[in-house]
Design a protein around this motif. Sequence first.
Motif, PDB file in Angstrom:
ATOM      1  N   HIS A 151       0.828  -1.187   0.083  1.00 60.76           N
ATOM      2  CA  HIS A 151      -0.136  -0.019  -0.118  1.00 60.76           C
ATOM      3  C   HIS A 151       0.831   1.408  -0.069  1.00 60.76           C
ATOM      4  O   HIS A 151       1.505   1.488   1.100  1.00 60.76           O
ATOM      5  CB  HIS A 151      -0.903   0.114   1.368  1.00 60.76           C
ATOM      6  N   GLY A 188       3.282  -1.708   4.970  1.00 59.12           N
ATOM      7  CA  GLY A 188       1.387  -1.623   4.785  1.00 59.12           C
ATOM      8  C   GLY A 188       1.028  -2.336   3.764  1.00 59.12           C
ATOM      9  O   GLY A 188       1.353  -2.438   2.595  1.00 59.12           O
ATOM     10  N   LEU A 189       0.239  -3.474   3.892  1.00 64.86           N
ATOM     11  CA  LEU A 189      -0.304  -4.487   3.047  1.00 64.86           C
ATOM     12  C   LEU A 189      -1.545  -3.856   2.341  1.00 64.86           C
ATOM     13  O   LEU A 189      -2.465  -3.597   2.983  1.00 64.86           O
ATOM     14  CB  LEU A 189      -0.429  -5.804   3.459  1.00 64.86           C
ATOM     15  N   ARG A 190      -1.713  -4.175   0.929  1.00 64.63           N
ATOM     16  CA  ARG A 190      -2.823  -3.798   0.199  1.00 64.63           C
ATOM     17  C   ARG A 190      -4.083  -4.557   0.711  1.00 64.63           C
ATOM     18  O   ARG A 190      -5.264  -4.027   0.586  1.00 64.63           O
ATOM     19  CB  ARG A 190      -2.684  -3.683  -1.235  1.00 64.63           C
ATOM     20  N   ALA A 191      -3.761  -5.811   1.043  1.00 62.49           N
ATOM     21  CA  ALA A 191      -4.925  -6.660   1.490  1.00 62.49           C
ATOM     22  C   ALA A 191      -5.541  -6.154   2.737  1.00 62.49           C
ATOM     23  O   ALA A 191      -6.770  -6.458   2.896  1.00 62.49           O
ATOM     24  CB  ALA A 191      -4.183  -7.924   1.823  1.00 62.49           C
ATOM     25  N   ASN A 192      -4.941  -5.088   3.472  1.00 61.50           N
ATOM     26  CA  ASN A 192      -5.582  -4.564   4.798  1.00 61.50           C
ATOM     27  C   ASN A 192      -6.485  -3.382   4.247  1.00 61.50           C
ATOM     28  O   ASN A 192      -6.829  -2.727   5.266  1.00 61.50           O
ATOM     29  CB  ASN A 192      -4.838  -4.600   5.804  1.00 61.50           C
ATOM     30  N   ASN A 193      -6.541  -3.008   2.864  1.00 60.89           N
ATOM     31  CA  ASN A 193      -6.906  -1.622   2.591  1.00 60.89           C
ATOM     32  C   ASN A 193      -8.551  -1.652   2.765  1.00 60.89           C
ATOM     33  O   ASN A 193      -8.998  -0.282   2.822  1.00 60.89           O
ATOM     34  CB  ASN A 193      -6.733  -1.357   0.950  1.00 60.89           C
ATOM     35  N   SER A 195      -9.977  -2.514   5.438  1.00 63.19           N
ATOM     36  CA  SER A 195     -10.196  -2.551   7.080  1.00 63.19           C
ATOM     37  C   SER A 195      -9.853  -1.418   7.600  1.00 63.19           C
ATOM     38  O   SER A 195      -9.166  -0.482   6.965  1.00 63.19           O
ATOM     39  CB  SER A 195      -9.343  -3.931   7.412  1.00 63.19           C
ATOM     40  N   SER A 196     -10.071  -1.438   8.960  1.00 61.84           N
ATOM     41  CA  SER A 196      -9.764  -0.358   9.578  1.00 61.84           C
ATOM     42  C   SER A 196      -8.274  -0.187   9.708  1.00 61.84           C
ATOM     43  O   SER A 196      -7.717   1.162   9.845  1.00 61.84           O
ATOM     44  CB  SER A 196     -10.428  -0.416  11.133  1.00 61.84           C
ATOM     45  N   LEU A 197      -7.322  -0.893   9.614  1.00 61.46           N
ATOM     46  CA  LEU A 197      -6.068  -1.042   9.560  1.00 61.46           C
ATOM     47  C   LEU A 197      -5.369  -0.201   8.437  1.00 61.46           C
ATOM     48  O   LEU A 197      -4.119   0.165   8.717  1.00 61.46           O
ATOM     49  CB  LEU A 197      -5.456  -2.476   9.659  1.00 61.46           C
ATOM     50  N   LYS A 198      -6.064   0.228   7.558  1.00 65.69           N
ATOM     51  CA  LYS A 198      -5.734   0.970   6.425  1.00 65.69           C
ATOM     52  C   LYS A 198      -5.165   2.439   6.884  1.00 65.69           C
ATOM     53  O   LYS A 198      -4.001   2.757   6.411  1.00 65.69           O
ATOM     54  CB  LYS A 198      -6.635   1.277   5.409  1.00 65.69           C
ATOM     55  N   HIS A 201      -1.655   2.583   8.286  1.00 66.78           N
ATOM     56  CA  HIS A 201      -0.512   2.672   7.453  1.00 66.78           C
ATOM     57  C   HIS A 201       0.003   3.945   7.387  1.00 66.78           C
ATOM     58  O   HIS A 201       1.285   4.290   7.318  1.00 66.78           O
ATOM     59  CB  HIS A 201      -0.935   2.218   6.063  1.00 66.78           C
TER      60      HIS A 201
END
Length: 275
Positions: A151, A188-193, A195-198, A201
């Motif tokens: 990300h 920062g993984l795009r897979a978490n984009n 989710s709230s974890l975005k 990042h």
Amino acid sequence: MNSESELGFAEAAEEALSRIFATPRAETAITDRTAVDTIACMAGGRYEPFVAALAEARRVPPRLLAHTSLDDVPDHDAAFVNAAAAHSQDLDDTQLSTTAHVSSVVWSTLLAVVPSATPGLHVARAATAGHRFLRMLGGFVVPNHLRAGWHATGTASALGAVVAYGALIDDHARTRRALGIVGSLMGGLRANNMSSLKCVHAGRAAENALLAHRIAVQESWAGEASLPAMAAAFGFRAAALRDDTVDDADMLAKLYPSCSGTHPAVELVCHCGPS
């Protein structure tokens, strides 16, 4: 990356920093707008439940942090929480050339460290330097870096924030060192984009920019070898840093929560609604 290309990248980085550290006033108009946008997003996102939980975990007061010396908050915590808040509702500006929400990261970094008496023009030029440096690398962030699963807000935006802080203090050598160091910190993984974890990042990118600068001034730091290594990992080439054209159209201000132009599936839902 061989020694010849490593030297070429280091020299090109120095040239790029020299140019963008001296950004003319006429080229900061877009940055002025991103400052207003970002602060509005910080205020709007500050009370999002996940951001509030992040702030509580770091013992940060539940309010917008204008300057750490006024709030008695460590600068890295202020940068982290403000950037997470700014990105939490996905209303913050997007840099189209990189798909990164660089404004949230750059401005959160600067707000955490800039002395209160610093002229606004100097701060605007510093922020513009961060935007411009990152834009130079857009062709290497998109598509290869994104396709690898990263990300850009969590990774590439940290580079922009490092340069913005470097321009604020006008220290080329420290900035080059910090650019190499931040490559060992960012993620920062795009897979978490979705989710709230975005928003984490963005927070980590701002925090990492400050940490990289802090490491860069330590006497035990051994050099700048990690700058070419970081460049190789991204696929950067020296020639990219010679294009520093300013393009106001590269920054997209969003009117509703989405990643317009960068996340078409979200954009489609916002326009058409659920099927």
